[in-house]
Design an enzyme around this catalytic site. Sequence first.
Site, PDB file in Angstrom:
ATOM      1  N   ASN A  10       0.860  -1.179   0.000  1.00 46.26           N
ATOM      2  CA  ASN A  10       0.000   0.000   0.000  1.00 46.26           C
ATOM      3  C   ASN A  10       0.899   1.233   0.000  1.00 46.26           C
ATOM      4  OD1 ASN A  10      -1.787   2.080   0.510  1.00 46.26           O
ATOM      5  ND2 ASN A  10      -2.243   1.442   2.614  1.00 46.26           N
ATOM      6  N   TRP A  11       0.951   1.887  -1.156  1.00 44.63           N
ATOM      7  CA  TRP A  11       1.845   3.053  -1.271  1.00 44.63           C
ATOM      8  C   TRP A  11       1.266   4.303  -0.613  1.00 44.63           C
ATOM      9  CZ3 TRP A  11       4.478   3.336  -6.798  1.00 44.63           C
ATOM     10  CH2 TRP A  11       5.516   2.400  -6.836  1.00 44.63           C
ATOM     11  N   LYS A  12      -0.007   4.250  -0.227  1.00 45.08           N
ATOM     12  CA  LYS A  12      -0.657   5.437   0.372  1.00 45.08           C
ATOM     13  C   LYS A  12      -0.470   6.639  -0.552  1.00 45.08           C
ATOM     14  CE  LYS A  12       0.277   3.329   4.787  1.00 45.08           C
ATOM     15  NZ  LYS A  12       0.364   3.482   6.225  1.00 45.08           N
ATOM     16  N   HIS A  93      -9.311   1.157   5.509  1.00 46.38           N
ATOM     17  CA  HIS A  93      -7.991   1.316   6.123  1.00 46.38           C
ATOM     18  C   HIS A  93      -8.121   2.269   7.313  1.00 46.38           C
ATOM     19  CE1 HIS A  93      -3.810   2.432   6.705  1.00 46.38           C
ATOM     20  NE2 HIS A  93      -3.489   1.360   6.006  1.00 46.38           N
ATOM     21  N   GLU A  95      -6.412   4.607   8.288  1.00 47.34           N
ATOM     22  CA  GLU A  95      -6.176   6.026   7.983  1.00 47.34           C
ATOM     23  C   GLU A  95      -7.423   6.654   7.371  1.00 47.34           C
ATOM     24  OE1 GLU A  95      -2.536   5.503   5.784  1.00 47.34           O
ATOM     25  OE2 GLU A  95      -1.499   4.974   7.637  1.00 47.34           O
ATOM     26  N   GLU A 160      -5.047  -5.162  10.950  1.00 50.00           N
ATOM     27  CA  GLU A 160      -3.982  -4.189  11.150  1.00 50.00           C
ATOM     28  C   GLU A 160      -4.193  -3.452  12.472  1.00 50.00           C
ATOM     29  OE1 GLU A 160      -2.157  -2.910   7.181  1.00 50.00           O
ATOM     30  OE2 GLU A 160      -3.971  -1.716   7.426  1.00 50.00           O
ATOM     31  N   GLY A 166       2.881   1.942  10.696  1.00 45.18           N
ATOM     32  CA  GLY A 166       3.833   3.028  10.483  1.00 45.18           C
ATOM     33  C   GLY A 166       4.626   3.411  11.714  1.00 45.18           C
ATOM     34  N   SER A 200       3.772  -2.552  10.274  1.00 42.11           N
ATOM     35  CA  SER A 200       5.234  -2.565  10.346  1.00 42.11           C
ATOM     36  C   SER A 200       5.856  -3.907   9.949  1.00 42.11           C
ATOM     37  CB  SER A 200       5.712  -2.131  11.744  1.00 42.11           C
ATOM     38  OG  SER A 200       5.279  -0.804  12.011  1.00 42.11           O
ATOM     39  N   GLY A 221       2.899  -1.315   4.313  1.00 44.12           N
ATOM     40  CA  GLY A 221       2.927   0.105   3.976  1.00 44.12           C
ATOM     41  C   GLY A 221       4.349   0.558   3.685  1.00 44.12           C
ATOM     42  N   GLY A 222       5.027   1.067   4.704  1.00 44.99           N
ATOM     43  CA  GLY A 222       6.352   1.665   4.534  1.00 44.99           C
ATOM     44  C   GLY A 222       7.338   0.800   3.762  1.00 44.99           C
TER      45      GLY A 222
HETATM   46  C1  PEP Z   1      -0.574  -0.036   6.297  1.00 43.77           C
HETATM   47  O1  PEP Z   1      -0.685   1.168   6.151  1.00 43.77           O
HETATM   48  O2  PEP Z   1      -1.460  -0.785   5.879  1.00 43.77           O
HETATM   49  C2  PEP Z   1       0.617  -0.525   6.970  1.00 43.77           C
HETATM   50  C3  PEP Z   1       0.598  -1.743   7.421  1.00 43.77           C
HETATM   51  O3  PEP Z   1       1.674   0.335   7.086  1.00 43.77           O
HETATM   52  P1  PEP Z   1       3.130  -0.029   7.694  1.00 43.77           P
HETATM   53  O4  PEP Z   1       3.565  -1.306   7.039  1.00 43.77           O
HETATM   54  O5  PEP Z   1       3.980   1.140   7.306  1.00 43.77           O
HETATM   55  O6  PEP Z   1       2.961  -0.172   9.154  1.00 43.77           O
END
Ligand code: PEP
Length: 238
Positions: A10-12, A93, A95, A160, A166, A200, A221-222
Amino acid sequence: MARRMLIAGNWKMNGLRQSLGFLEEIRPAAHSRRNVDVLLAPPATLIVSAAEIAGPVKIGGQDCHIHPSGAHTGDISAEMLRDAGASYVIVGHSERRADHGESSELVRAKAEAAQAAGLVPMICVGESESDRREGKAEAVVGEQLHQSLPGSTAYVIAYEPVWAIGTGLTASLDDIAAMHAFIRSKLPDGATTQILYGGSVKPANAADILSLNDVDGALVGGASLKAADFGAIIEAAP
Ligand code: PEP
């Protein structure tokens, strides 16, 4: 039938056209892992270009509207995502739930819209840090599932924990295993539904997390922003 692994990035709100070389870089890992599906959810601006060069990588949207078209400035429908080359869309999500006040009822409507357009919705659930501290993690996730799931079971779940997204913090392997088993027990098609873990995930912890029984992949994500890291997570899938 055995559930396939799905590694999703997920590049957000990250990525320009020049970032799409990423797909070339992860292609060897995606090709070499026949039992692992790989999905990338870039920003909507990149979906058409990404889909053209995706090869074995599936492309997803990060959100969709509940209606197929209409007077909704700035929104994107599931049908548009499909037309652009997406086959999945992330809905609910944390966010979106936090930044845009999305309720579980709205998430359910989005999941239904996605299914109607021929997309697989990836429905995100997860407790906050205070929920977990207060021993309410299962109750909160159970309620989110109850309210967010559409009638048709053609979906993927992403668990999640909000406090792990993040932050560099990950849930313990025991907590992930327990929550995934709990979620599976609540799903009408639990035996066949893919449940991904997100929060993460990185090359250093991916193998341990992905080897847990009820974990069918990861939402990343990251670490999905760097081809080397994302490729290593794909390689870490059992
Ligand atoms: C996400 O945003 O779905 C996520 C899991 O981010 P990260 O891997 O950066 O925690």
